[in-house]
Design an enzyme around this catalytic site. Structure first.
Site, mmCIF file in Angstrom:
data_model
loop_
_atom_site.group_PDB
_atom_site.id
_atom_site.type_symbol
_atom_site.label_atom_id
_atom_site.label_comp_id
_atom_site.label_asym_id
_atom_site.label_seq_id
_atom_site.Cartn_x
_atom_site.Cartn_y
_atom_site.Cartn_z
ATOM 1 N N PHE A 241 11.434 1.266 7.109
ATOM 2 C CA PHE A 241 11.075 2.587 7.650
ATOM 3 C C PHE A 241 9.614 2.595 8.100
ATOM 4 O O PHE A 241 8.836 3.462 7.725
ATOM 5 C CB PHE A 241 11.318 3.716 6.618
ATOM 6 C CG PHE A 241 12.751 3.866 6.223
ATOM 7 C CD1 PHE A 241 13.624 4.602 7.015
ATOM 8 C CD2 PHE A 241 13.231 3.273 5.069
ATOM 9 C CE1 PHE A 241 14.950 4.736 6.658
ATOM 10 C CE2 PHE A 241 14.556 3.398 4.701
ATOM 11 C CZ PHE A 241 15.420 4.139 5.496
ATOM 12 N N HIS A 242 9.243 1.613 8.863
ATOM 13 C CA HIS A 242 7.890 1.593 9.417
ATOM 14 C C HIS A 242 7.829 0.612 10.591
ATOM 15 O O HIS A 242 8.757 -0.181 10.795
ATOM 16 C CB HIS A 242 6.866 1.191 8.344
ATOM 17 C CG HIS A 242 7.107 -0.161 7.760
ATOM 18 N ND1 HIS A 242 7.719 -0.353 6.552
ATOM 19 C CD2 HIS A 242 6.843 -1.389 8.241
ATOM 20 C CE1 HIS A 242 7.815 -1.635 6.299
ATOM 21 N NE2 HIS A 242 7.295 -2.292 7.312
ATOM 22 N N ALA A 243 6.726 0.695 11.325
ATOM 23 C CA ALA A 243 6.392 -0.309 12.347
ATOM 24 C C ALA A 243 5.009 -0.841 11.992
ATOM 25 O O ALA A 243 4.344 -0.316 11.095
ATOM 26 C CB ALA A 243 6.389 0.329 13.733
#
Ligand code: T46
Length: 129
Positions: A45-47
């Site tokens: 749930f991230h970049a």
């Protein structure tokens, strides 16, 4: 991008070698691995702003969702012969971990929490600029 590695095999078994700049397009500065995941959990749930990484399920399997902000793709990692190269500015989620999954990650940078984009709307805004 999915990569298939050359297996050096003989009658004792198999070996895969991954070299910086030859097999992957960056110098490896960090290695970590994810294992012992509980049933049905989803991670990621991230970049990342700058980080590039190569993910390999060296044991078991898992799935990776890659979201470019414009399209989404699901990749199954189920073999130590396969590696998923994730460049910067791609949202990722990891899920469907088998109980025996060991997800090895080779990373282009040291750990830096400031490199994470953990807000999905902020991630989408980057692609609108
Ligand atoms: C990624 C996906 C594929 C550290 O202290 N050092 C490290 O090198 C890493 C990777 C994490 N941590 C700490 C930060 C958190 O307190 O370990 C904890 C768990 O990390 P996180 O919640 O970011 O883990 P995942 O599985 O959601 O994401 C990880 C990587 O962080 C990330 O870069 O792309 O795996």
């Amino acid at each position: 991008m999915l990569k298939n590695f050359n297996v050096i095999g003989d009658d004792r078994g198999s070996l895969i070698s991954i070299e910086s700049k030859t097999d992957i397009p960056f110098e490896i500065k960090r290695v970590y691995y994810i294992f012992g995941n509980k049933n049905n959990i989803r991670r990621g749930f991230h970049a990342h702003k700058n980080l590039q990484q190569l993910l390999i399920a060296v044991s078991g399997s898992c799935k990776i969702l890659i979201d470019s902000g414009k399209s989404k793709e699901e990749v199954l990692l189920d073999s130590p012969k396969k590696g998923l190269l994730i460049k910067e500015l791609l949202w990722r989620e990891m899920f469907d971990f088998s109980a025996d999954c060991v997800l090895l990650v080779l990373a282009s940078e040291h750990y830096d929490e400031k490199d994470y984009i953990r807000d999905y709307n902020q991630f989408l805004d980057l692609w609108k600029k």
